[in-house]
Enzyme design. Structure first.
Site, PDB file in Angstrom:
ATOM      1  N   ALA A 104       0.805  -1.225   0.000  1.00 60.00           N
ATOM      2  CA  ALA A 104       0.000   0.000   0.000  1.00 60.00           C
ATOM      3  C   ALA A 104       0.843   1.282   0.000  1.00 60.00           C
ATOM      4  O   ALA A 104       0.399   2.318  -0.496  1.00 60.00           O
ATOM      5  CB  ALA A 104      -0.930  -0.012   1.207  1.00 60.00           C
TER       6      ALA A 104
ATOM      7  N   THR B 190       0.557   5.513  -1.618  1.00 58.69           N
ATOM      8  CA  THR B 190       0.194   6.648  -0.729  1.00 58.69           C
ATOM      9  C   THR B 190       0.486   7.984  -1.408  1.00 58.69           C
ATOM     10  O   THR B 190      -0.226   8.960  -1.184  1.00 58.69           O
ATOM     11  CB  THR B 190       0.945   6.585   0.624  1.00 58.69           C
ATOM     12  OG1 THR B 190       2.341   6.452   0.380  1.00 58.69           O
ATOM     13  CG2 THR B 190       0.474   5.445   1.492  1.00 58.69           C
TER      14      THR B 190
ATOM     15  N   PHE C 121      -2.457   0.878   5.270  1.00 56.96           N
ATOM     16  CA  PHE C 121      -3.255   0.223   6.321  1.00 56.96           C
ATOM     17  C   PHE C 121      -2.717   0.436   7.726  1.00 56.96           C
ATOM     18  O   PHE C 121      -3.477   0.608   8.672  1.00 56.96           O
ATOM     19  CB  PHE C 121      -3.359  -1.282   6.032  1.00 56.96           C
ATOM     20  CG  PHE C 121      -4.120  -1.563   4.781  1.00 56.96           C
ATOM     21  CD1 PHE C 121      -5.500  -1.602   4.798  1.00 56.96           C
ATOM     22  CD2 PHE C 121      -3.464  -1.728   3.564  1.00 56.96           C
ATOM     23  CE1 PHE C 121      -6.223  -1.819   3.642  1.00 56.96           C
ATOM     24  CE2 PHE C 121      -4.173  -1.946   2.394  1.00 56.96           C
ATOM     25  CZ  PHE C 121      -5.554  -1.989   2.435  1.00 56.96           C
ATOM     26  N   ARG C 122      -1.386   0.412   7.858  1.00 55.32           N
ATOM     27  CA  ARG C 122      -0.814   0.353   9.206  1.00 55.32           C
ATOM     28  C   ARG C 122       0.024   1.558   9.607  1.00 55.32           C
ATOM     29  O   ARG C 122       0.541   1.589  10.711  1.00 55.32           O
ATOM     30  CB  ARG C 122      -0.003  -0.949   9.360  1.00 55.32           C
ATOM     31  CG  ARG C 122      -0.893  -2.163   9.258  1.00 55.32           C
ATOM     32  CD  ARG C 122      -0.156  -3.486   9.286  1.00 55.32           C
ATOM     33  NE  ARG C 122      -1.140  -4.559   9.121  1.00 55.32           N
ATOM     34  CZ  ARG C 122      -1.652  -4.951   7.950  1.00 55.32           C
ATOM     35  NH1 ARG C 122      -1.251  -4.368   6.828  1.00 55.32           N
ATOM     36  NH2 ARG C 122      -2.561  -5.899   7.900  1.00 55.32           N
TER      37      ARG C 122
ATOM     38  N   ASP D 262      -5.686  -1.525  -6.210  1.00 58.32           N
ATOM     39  CA  ASP D 262      -6.056  -0.289  -6.909  1.00 58.32           C
ATOM     40  C   ASP D 262      -5.881  -0.345  -8.429  1.00 58.32           C
ATOM     41  O   ASP D 262      -6.337   0.551  -9.141  1.00 58.32           O
ATOM     42  CB  ASP D 262      -5.269   0.911  -6.332  1.00 58.32           C
ATOM     43  CG  ASP D 262      -3.756   0.691  -6.295  1.00 58.32           C
ATOM     44  OD1 ASP D 262      -3.214   0.080  -7.236  1.00 58.32           O
ATOM     45  OD2 ASP D 262      -3.111   1.144  -5.324  1.00 58.32           O
TER      46      ASP D 262
ATOM     47  N   HIS E  40      -3.987  -9.843  -3.927  1.00 58.59           N
ATOM     48  CA  HIS E  40      -5.163  -9.560  -3.088  1.00 58.59           C
ATOM     49  C   HIS E  40      -6.360  -9.121  -3.932  1.00 58.59           C
ATOM     50  O   HIS E  40      -7.277  -8.488  -3.421  1.00 58.59           O
ATOM     51  CB  HIS E  40      -4.817  -8.513  -2.015  1.00 58.59           C
ATOM     52  CG  HIS E  40      -3.925  -9.066  -0.928  1.00 58.59           C
ATOM     53  ND1 HIS E  40      -3.346  -8.294   0.040  1.00 58.59           N
ATOM     54  CD2 HIS E  40      -3.549 -10.349  -0.662  1.00 58.59           C
ATOM     55  CE1 HIS E  40      -2.621  -9.058   0.857  1.00 58.59           C
ATOM     56  NE2 HIS E  40      -2.728 -10.306   0.443  1.00 58.59           N
TER      57      HIS E  40
ATOM     58  N   CYS F 266     -21.002 -11.630  -7.333  1.00 58.12           N
ATOM     59  CA  CYS F 266     -21.949 -12.019  -6.283  1.00 58.12           C
ATOM     60  C   CYS F 266     -21.245 -12.955  -5.305  1.00 58.12           C
ATOM     61  O   CYS F 266     -20.551 -13.887  -5.717  1.00 58.12           O
ATOM     62  CB  CYS F 266     -23.134 -12.725  -6.933  1.00 58.12           C
ATOM     63  SG  CYS F 266     -24.220 -13.489  -5.715  1.00 58.12           S
TER      64      CYS F 266
ATOM     65  N   SER G 252       4.601  -3.341   4.770  1.00 57.29           N
ATOM     66  CA  SER G 252       5.091  -3.621   6.127  1.00 57.29           C
ATOM     67  C   SER G 252       5.451  -5.100   6.285  1.00 57.29           C
ATOM     68  O   SER G 252       5.992  -5.492   7.308  1.00 57.29           O
ATOM     69  CB  SER G 252       4.020  -3.239   7.159  1.00 57.29           C
ATOM     70  OG  SER G 252       2.863  -4.028   6.945  1.00 57.29           O
TER      71      SER G 252
HETATM   72  P1  OAD Z   1       0.751  -1.587   5.273  1.00 56.54           P
HETATM   73  O1  OAD Z   1      -0.077  -0.394   5.566  1.00 56.54           O
HETATM   74  O2  OAD Z   1       0.797  -2.668   6.266  1.00 56.54           O
HETATM   75  O3  OAD Z   1       2.257  -1.127   5.002  1.00 56.54           O
HETATM   76  C1  OAD Z   1       2.536  -0.034   4.180  1.00 56.54           C
HETATM   77  C2  OAD Z   1       4.020   0.232   4.293  1.00 56.54           C
HETATM   78  O4  OAD Z   1       4.355   1.237   3.368  1.00 56.54           O
HETATM   79  C3  OAD Z   1       4.456   0.728   5.663  1.00 56.54           C
HETATM   80  O5  OAD Z   1       5.605  -0.020   6.038  1.00 56.54           O
HETATM   81  C4  OAD Z   1       4.794   2.202   5.443  1.00 56.54           C
HETATM   82  O6  OAD Z   1       5.900   2.596   6.237  1.00 56.54           O
HETATM   83  C5  OAD Z   1       5.187   2.209   3.985  1.00 56.54           C
HETATM   84  N1  OAD Z   1       4.953   3.460   3.252  1.00 56.54           N
HETATM   85  C6  OAD Z   1       3.927   4.322   3.342  1.00 56.54           C
HETATM   86  N2  OAD Z   1       4.040   5.304   2.421  1.00 56.54           N
HETATM   87  C7  OAD Z   1       5.191   5.053   1.738  1.00 56.54           C
HETATM   88  C8  OAD Z   1       5.844   5.681   0.638  1.00 56.54           C
HETATM   89  N3  OAD Z   1       5.372   6.786   0.073  1.00 56.54           N
HETATM   90  N4  OAD Z   1       6.973   5.122   0.185  1.00 56.54           N
HETATM   91  C9  OAD Z   1       7.489   3.999   0.747  1.00 56.54           C
HETATM   92  N5  OAD Z   1       6.921   3.363   1.780  1.00 56.54           N
HETATM   93  C10 OAD Z   1       5.767   3.868   2.253  1.00 56.54           C
HETATM   94  O7  OAD Z   1       0.296  -2.103   3.837  1.00 56.54           O
HETATM   95  P2  OAD Z   1       0.619  -3.514   3.172  1.00 56.54           P
HETATM   96  O8  OAD Z   1       1.915  -4.040   3.633  1.00 56.54           O
HETATM   97  O9  OAD Z   1       0.402  -3.361   1.719  1.00 56.54           O
HETATM   98  O10 OAD Z   1      -4.829  -6.831   2.819  1.00 56.54           O
HETATM   99  O11 OAD Z   1      -0.555  -4.380   3.773  1.00 56.54           O
HETATM  100  C11 OAD Z   1      -0.737  -5.699   3.350  1.00 56.54           C
HETATM  101  C12 OAD Z   1      -2.180  -6.058   3.388  1.00 56.54           C
HETATM  102  O12 OAD Z   1      -2.753  -5.737   4.658  1.00 56.54           O
HETATM  103  C13 OAD Z   1      -3.060  -5.294   2.427  1.00 56.54           C
HETATM  104  O13 OAD Z   1      -2.994  -5.795   1.119  1.00 56.54           O
HETATM  105  C14 OAD Z   1      -4.421  -5.466   3.030  1.00 56.54           C
HETATM  106  C15 OAD Z   1      -4.074  -5.171   4.451  1.00 56.54           C
HETATM  107  O14 OAD Z   1      -4.915  -5.687   5.395  1.00 56.54           O
HETATM  108  C16 OAD Z   1      -6.123  -7.188   2.920  1.00 56.54           C
HETATM  109  O15 OAD Z   1      -7.016  -6.381   3.128  1.00 56.54           O
HETATM  110  C17 OAD Z   1      -6.363  -8.649   2.720  1.00 56.54           C
END
Ligand code: OAD
Length: 236
Positions: A20, A24, A31-32, A100, A115, A123, A183
């Site tokens: 994600a 951004t 998400f986190r 996205d 994902h 449906c 993350s």
């Molecule tokens: P997270 O939100 O867990 O992690 C996003 C990471 O991106 C974090 O480590 C931030 O520090 C980093 N970050 C944010 N902006 C940034 C930028 N501009 N450049 C570089 N790094 C940046 O998101 P994911 O790891 O994608 O799944 O989360 C994995 C899954 O958890 C998602 O696909 C979703 C979520 O729950 C489901 O819903 C099944």
């Protein structure tokens, strides 16, 4: 940057694994992080099959807000650089947790969407595909009357097997893997970096990386780091 450029030039197979944080800078929340979705909402209440079947109102509201937030957002230069690298034979594929569709939109052809996608709908009961307008208007399935949902993977659901197998194959042959803006907290995708025998480079604003081993960590925003790297690549 110099080391990375050398690694890219030596690599016969380079793969990007994105999360994600890749989007951004397009204006989407992750998400986190501090302002991420899961800081304000418990994922079990909106991103599970139980949520879909037990509280459709809340489930629907969550995805409606996210679909609305995607409407005005566009891929950024970082996405476009990954697409240009694929066209130039410098990048084999993009493996993404993002729903996205930005990697496709930017022009990447080999995109493993692990994902799913928030751009298409079906449906929940019979699987018939549906239109976004019908989902947004909360119209039930025209075939069976079941609830409509986006084609994203909810917690507890299997990952789509074709892109998952492709991702494993990509990682096994990769000589260089960029792990960008994730993350690495969500299984099974967070196990992928350990499948490669190649070098693993973590690009993130935050350098924790969930305790995984990396050959190199680049602290920075995805767009800026990719722009810088692309600049170096083109001038050497
Ligand atoms: P997270 O939100 O867990 O992690 C996003 C990471 O991106 C974090 O480590 C931030 O520090 C980093 N970050 C944010 N902006 C940034 C930028 N501009 N450049 C570089 N790094 C940046 O998101 P994911 O790891 O994608 O799944 O989360 C994995 C899954 O958890 C998602 O696909 C979703 C979520 O729950 C489901 O819903 C099944």
């Amino acid at each position: 940057m110099q080391k990375l450029v050398e690694w890219m030039k030596q690599s016969q197979c380079t793969v990007a694994l994105t999360g994600a944080g890749m989007s951004t800078e397009s204006g989407l929340k992750d998400f986190r992080s501090k302002d991420g979705w899961w800081r304000g909402i418990d994922p079990s209440t909106v991103a599970t099959v139980d949520a879909l079947t037990g509280n459709y109102e809340l489930f629907h509201e969550f995805y409606k807000v996210r679909i609305d937030s995607f409407r005005s957002a566009q891929p950024h230069d970082g996405h476009r650089i990954l697409a240009a690298w694929e066209r130039a034979g410098r990048l084999h594929s993009v493996i993404t947790q993002n729903v996205d569709g930005f990697h496709h939109q930017a022009g990447n052809k080999r995109v493993r969407e692990l994902h799913g996608s928030i751009r298409s709908f079906r449906c929940q009961h019979c699987g018939t595909s549906a239109e976004e307008e019908d989902f947004l208007s909360k119209i039930p399935c025209t075939s069976c009357g079941g609830p409509l949902r986006p084609n994203v993977v909810l917690f507890g659901e299997m990952l789509p097997q074709v892109p998952w197998q492709e991702a494993i194959a990509d990682l096994k042959q990769a000589e260089l893997v960029f792990v960008i803006g994730t993350s690495l907290q969500v299984s099974p995708v967070n196990q992928l970096p350990s499948l490669t025998r190649g070098k693993v480079v973590y690009i993130n604003v935050d350098t924790e990386g969930g305790g995984h081993y990396f050959d190199l960590v680049v602290q920075g925003k995805a767009k800026g780091v990719l722009q810088q790297l692309d600049g170096w690549l083109n001038k050497t």
